[in-house]
Write a protein that holds these residues in place. Structure first.
Motif, PDB file in Angstrom:
ATOM      1  N   ASN A  96     -64.531  16.570  25.831  1.00  0.00           N
ATOM      2  CA  ASN A  96     -63.385  17.278  25.290  1.00  0.00           C
ATOM      3  C   ASN A  96     -62.945  18.393  26.232  1.00  0.00           C
ATOM      4  O   ASN A  96     -63.699  18.800  27.122  1.00  0.00           O
ATOM      5  CB  ASN A  96     -63.733  17.870  23.917  1.00  0.00           C
ATOM      6  N   THR A  97     -61.746  18.861  25.983  1.00  0.00           N
ATOM      7  CA  THR A  97     -61.184  19.970  26.761  1.00  0.00           C
ATOM      8  C   THR A  97     -61.386  19.726  28.253  1.00  0.00           C
ATOM      9  O   THR A  97     -61.926  20.563  28.996  1.00  0.00           O
ATOM     10  CB  THR A  97     -61.829  21.318  26.350  1.00  0.00           C
ATOM     11  N   LEU A  98     -60.966  18.559  28.695  1.00  0.00           N
ATOM     12  CA  LEU A  98     -61.172  18.183  30.088  1.00  0.00           C
ATOM     13  C   LEU A  98     -60.434  19.109  31.043  1.00  0.00           C
ATOM     14  O   LEU A  98     -59.310  19.557  30.756  1.00  0.00           O
ATOM     15  CB  LEU A  98     -60.733  16.734  30.306  1.00  0.00           C
ATOM     16  N   GLN A  99     -61.068  19.368  32.163  1.00  0.00           N
ATOM     17  CA  GLN A  99     -60.525  20.233  33.195  1.00  0.00           C
ATOM     18  C   GLN A  99     -60.468  19.452  34.505  1.00  0.00           C
ATOM     19  O   GLN A  99     -61.229  18.504  34.695  1.00  0.00           O
ATOM     20  CB  GLN A  99     -61.418  21.461  33.347  1.00  0.00           C
ATOM     21  N   PRO A 100     -59.594  19.832  35.422  1.00  0.00           N
ATOM     22  CA  PRO A 100     -59.507  19.102  36.690  1.00  0.00           C
ATOM     23  C   PRO A 100     -60.854  18.976  37.405  1.00  0.00           C
ATOM     24  O   PRO A 100     -61.114  17.957  38.055  1.00  0.00           O
ATOM     25  CB  PRO A 100     -58.513  19.934  37.498  1.00  0.00           C
ATOM     26  N   GLU A 101     -61.701  19.974  37.263  1.00  0.00           N
ATOM     27  CA  GLU A 101     -63.012  19.921  37.942  1.00  0.00           C
ATOM     28  C   GLU A 101     -63.971  18.919  37.303  1.00  0.00           C
ATOM     29  O   GLU A 101     -65.059  18.677  37.831  1.00  0.00           O
ATOM     30  CB  GLU A 101     -63.660  21.311  37.986  1.00  0.00           C
ATOM     31  N   ASP A 102     -63.571  18.333  36.195  1.00  0.00           N
ATOM     32  CA  ASP A 102     -64.370  17.258  35.588  1.00  0.00           C
ATOM     33  C   ASP A 102     -64.066  15.904  36.228  1.00  0.00           C
ATOM     34  O   ASP A 102     -64.731  14.910  35.898  1.00  0.00           O
ATOM     35  CB  ASP A 102     -64.101  17.167  34.086  1.00  0.00           C
ATOM     36  N   THR A 103     -63.093  15.852  37.091  1.00  0.00           N
ATOM     37  CA  THR A 103     -62.746  14.606  37.769  1.00  0.00           C
ATOM     38  C   THR A 103     -63.919  14.114  38.600  1.00  0.00           C
ATOM     39  O   THR A 103     -64.447  14.830  39.451  1.00  0.00           O
ATOM     40  CB  THR A 103     -61.521  14.810  38.678  1.00  0.00           C
ATOM     41  N   ALA A 104     -64.332  12.879  38.331  1.00  0.00           N
ATOM     42  CA  ALA A 104     -65.499  12.300  39.011  1.00  0.00           C
ATOM     43  C   ALA A 104     -65.700  10.877  38.516  1.00  0.00           C
ATOM     44  O   ALA A 104     -65.067  10.454  37.542  1.00  0.00           O
ATOM     45  CB  ALA A 104     -66.758  13.120  38.727  1.00  0.00           C
ATOM     46  N   VAL A 105     -66.600  10.189  39.180  1.00  0.00           N
ATOM     47  CA  VAL A 105     -67.112   8.927  38.644  1.00  0.00           C
ATOM     48  C   VAL A 105     -68.306   9.281  37.771  1.00  0.00           C
ATOM     49  O   VAL A 105     -69.214  10.006  38.212  1.00  0.00           O
ATOM     50  CB  VAL A 105     -67.526   7.954  39.759  1.00  0.00           C
ATOM     51  N   TYR A 106     -68.278   8.793  36.541  1.00  0.00           N
ATOM     52  CA  TYR A 106     -69.340   9.073  35.592  1.00  0.00           C
ATOM     53  C   TYR A 106     -70.265   7.862  35.492  1.00  0.00           C
ATOM     54  O   TYR A 106     -69.800   6.733  35.297  1.00  0.00           O
ATOM     55  CB  TYR A 106     -68.749   9.419  34.225  1.00  0.00           C
ATOM     56  N   TYR A 107     -71.572   8.136  35.597  1.00  0.00           N
ATOM     57  CA  TYR A 107     -72.583   7.090  35.595  1.00  0.00           C
ATOM     58  C   TYR A 107     -73.516   7.248  34.400  1.00  0.00           C
ATOM     59  O   TYR A 107     -73.943   8.357  34.065  1.00  0.00           O
ATOM     60  CB  TYR A 107     -73.430   7.149  36.862  1.00  0.00           C
ATOM     61  N   CYS A 108     -73.848   6.133  33.813  1.00  0.00           N
ATOM     62  CA  CYS A 108     -74.875   6.065  32.792  1.00  0.00           C
ATOM     63  C   CYS A 108     -76.178   5.640  33.472  1.00  0.00           C
ATOM     64  O   CYS A 108     -76.154   4.815  34.393  1.00  0.00           O
ATOM     65  CB  CYS A 108     -74.440   5.038  31.741  1.00  0.00           C
ATOM     66  N   ALA A 109     -77.290   6.190  33.017  1.00  0.00           N
ATOM     67  CA  ALA A 109     -78.568   5.862  33.639  1.00  0.00           C
ATOM     68  C   ALA A 109     -79.671   5.815  32.594  1.00  0.00           C
ATOM     69  O   ALA A 109     -79.593   6.498  31.570  1.00  0.00           O
ATOM     70  CB  ALA A 109     -78.909   6.886  34.721  1.00  0.00           C
TER      71      ALA A 109
END
Length: 124
Positions: free
Chosen positions: A84-97
């Motif tokens: 929630n409340t996404l910010q530009p610095e949250d831009t990334a590839v998100y990985y599950c592990a």
């Protein structure tokens, strides 16, 4: 062996929300600790959130506390990351592990299985 497939990423405006999903296949999913990590271009993969095998213990990076929520449904072999409340610095590839360790694990080196990642881009 565990195979992980993430979904739910996309382009979202600042302040928006996304729900990432991670579908796990393989045996004994409920015995694994699970985590979400992210990696932006030119940076190292960083810890975002982790959940223990039964979902009773959670951990978050300081940068996402109060905005992100990790959960799991062992009956469905799924792990989720509500962001929630996404910010530009949250831009990334998100990985599950997934890790053999049943507790909370924040180091990517201690995870045994990884998904292919899903792109999250926050931009107006």
């Amino acid at each position: 062996q565990v195979q992980l497939v993430e979904s739910g990423g996309g382009l979202v405006q600042p302040g928006g929300s996304l729900r990432l999903s991670c579908a796990a296949s393989g045996r004994s999913f409920s015995s694994y600790g699970m985590g979400w990590f992210r990696q932006a271009p030119g940076t190292e993969r960083e810890f975002v959130a982790a959940i223990n095998w039964i979902g009773g213990r959670l951990s978050y990076a300081d940068s996402v506390k109060g905005r992100f929520a990790i959960s799991r449904d062992n009956a469905k072999n799924m792990v989720y990351l509500q962001i929630n409340t996404l910010q530009p610095e949250d831009t990334a590839v998100y990985y599950c592990a997934a890790t053999f360790r049943t507790g909370i694990t924040t180091s990517p080196r201690l995870y045994n299985y990884w998904g292919q990642g899903t792109q999250v881009t926050v931009s107006s």
